[in-house]
Motif scaffolding. Structure first.
Motif, mmCIF file in Angstrom:
data_model
loop_
_atom_site.group_PDB
_atom_site.id
_atom_site.type_symbol
_atom_site.label_atom_id
_atom_site.label_comp_id
_atom_site.label_asym_id
_atom_site.label_seq_id
_atom_site.Cartn_x
_atom_site.Cartn_y
_atom_site.Cartn_z
ATOM 1 N N GLU A 54 0.834 -1.253 0.042
ATOM 2 C CA GLU A 54 0.154 -0.152 -0.020
ATOM 3 C C GLU A 54 0.945 1.233 -0.133
ATOM 4 O O GLU A 54 0.656 2.185 -0.671
ATOM 5 N N GLU A 84 -4.415 5.500 0.130
ATOM 6 C CA GLU A 84 -3.404 4.219 0.094
ATOM 7 C C GLU A 84 -2.283 4.417 1.310
ATOM 8 O O GLU A 84 -2.031 3.314 2.055
ATOM 9 N N HIS A 87 -4.329 3.360 4.232
ATOM 10 C CA HIS A 87 -4.382 1.816 4.307
ATOM 11 C C HIS A 87 -3.146 1.421 4.959
ATOM 12 O O HIS A 87 -3.063 0.215 5.924
ATOM 13 N N HIS A 170 -11.055 4.216 -6.217
ATOM 14 C CA HIS A 170 -9.746 4.132 -7.066
ATOM 15 C C HIS A 170 -9.638 3.522 -8.304
ATOM 16 O O HIS A 170 -9.212 4.003 -9.385
HETATM 17 FE FE LIG Z 1 -5.062 0.656 -1.060
#
Ligand SMILES: [Fe+2]
Ligand SMILES: [Fe+2]
Length: 313
Positions: A54, A84, A87, A170
């Motif tokens: 990520e 991201e 994450h 995304h």
């Molecule tokens: Fe992600």
């Protein structure tokens, strides 16, 4: 929860067998539960690879923030990069609860000791690459991560609910970039086509090499995963191969084809040695990306120092 009451007073081997039966029957494990060391190591390795991926994916895209072709594109990409990194942050927190300090994980990432996804070991050369990566790699990631929503490790499946929801955005962001190019002028259309040609073999590697169910302990023993790589790739091709063709793009030869008799997609296996080479840090952009990660760390070190956390990680 795998409680004291679930355990016998027998040997470690017996306890491990009971634990395996527990997760095999759909049991969910929490960070504070008893777990075999082998399970803990597997969960840490699995989540750390995910967290690193990520984060390294976010760095790849962050590099394009100042080159986005419009304010709207820049805002959308900024939001994606923020997601991201979020994450990665959530996943590194899960590692902390399992006894793996986040700083140690980041240190190993920067020293080249830890692995991250093969996809992020390549250079991105055009804005079309940024769109293609967001569309197809995040689409494959959504398929992989949805299969993890049934993971035996409870904290992971809960974090993945948020992650999957955001990955869906995304995919749309990437598809929108690619759609704008294929409906643009001839140069833009060719840019998108060239990008698909270059990235398609990497997309075909995204979900990992075909591994028999029994040989994949994360799937067959610990139930961290719920589907084989091959099952996920077939789903990916079923959904996305028609969508790629629908917008006028062509696959590089040999193109994957649907075989109605076996109800499955036929394709030539990608070069799995390339994937392993990337995993060892030998990809075309591996060194540059790790250097970029180090540079990001060093330029923000003053924040840690101000907070009295110098010396980190
Ligand atoms: Fe992600
Ligand atoms: Fe994503």
């Amino acid at each position: 929860m795998f409680t004291e009451a679930d355990r016998t007073s027998g040997s470690d081997e017996e306890r491990e067998r009971e634990f395996i039966a527990f997760v095999g029957n759909g049991g969910v494990v929490e960070a504070s539960d008893w777990m075999p060391d082998a399970y803990r190591r597997s969960v840490i390795k699995f989540i750390e690879f995910h967290a690193n991926s990520e984060y390294m994916g976010a760095l790849l895209e962050r590099d394009w923030l100042n080159r986005a072709p419009s304010l709207e594109r820049k805002l959308a990409l900024t939001a994606k990069v923020q997601d991201e990194v979020g994450h990665a942050q959530l996943l590194y927190c899960l590692l902390e609860a399992l006894g793996r300090p986040r700083r140690a994980a980041l240190h190993d990432l920067m020293s080249g000791k830890s692995k991250f996804h093969s996809f992020f070991h390549y250079e991105t050369r055009s804005w079309a690459d940024v769109g293609m990566i967001a569309w197809l790699s995040d689409a494959a990631a959504v398929i992989a991560q949805r299969a993890l929503l049934k993971s035996s490790y409870g904290p992971y499946r809960r974090v993945l609910q948020k992650v999957c929801w955001e990955e869906g955005f995304h995919v749309l962001q990437g598809r929108d970039v690619v759609l704008a190019l294929v409906t643009g002028n001839e140069d833009q259309r060719q840019l998108a086509q060239a990008s698909l040609h270059e990235w398609w073999p990497r997309v075909m590697m995204f979900l990992g090499p075909p591994t028999p169910r029994e040989a994949d302990r994360d799937l067959s023993v610990w139930r961290l995963k719920s589907r084989t790589n091959q099952e996920m790739l077939q789903e990916f091709l079923t959904i996305y191969a028609p969508r790629i063709l629908e917008i006028g793009l062509k696959f590089p030869d040999p193109a994957p084809t649907y075989d109605a008799a076996s109800k499955s997609w036929k394709y030539v296996e990608p070069d799995w040695e390339e994937l392993h080479r990337n995993g060892r840090g030998g990809g075309p952009a591996s060194a540059a990306r790790i250097a970029f990660r180090k540079q990001a760390y060093e330029s923000n070190l003053w924040v840690l120092e101000t907070l009295g956390m110098q010396g980190a990680p």
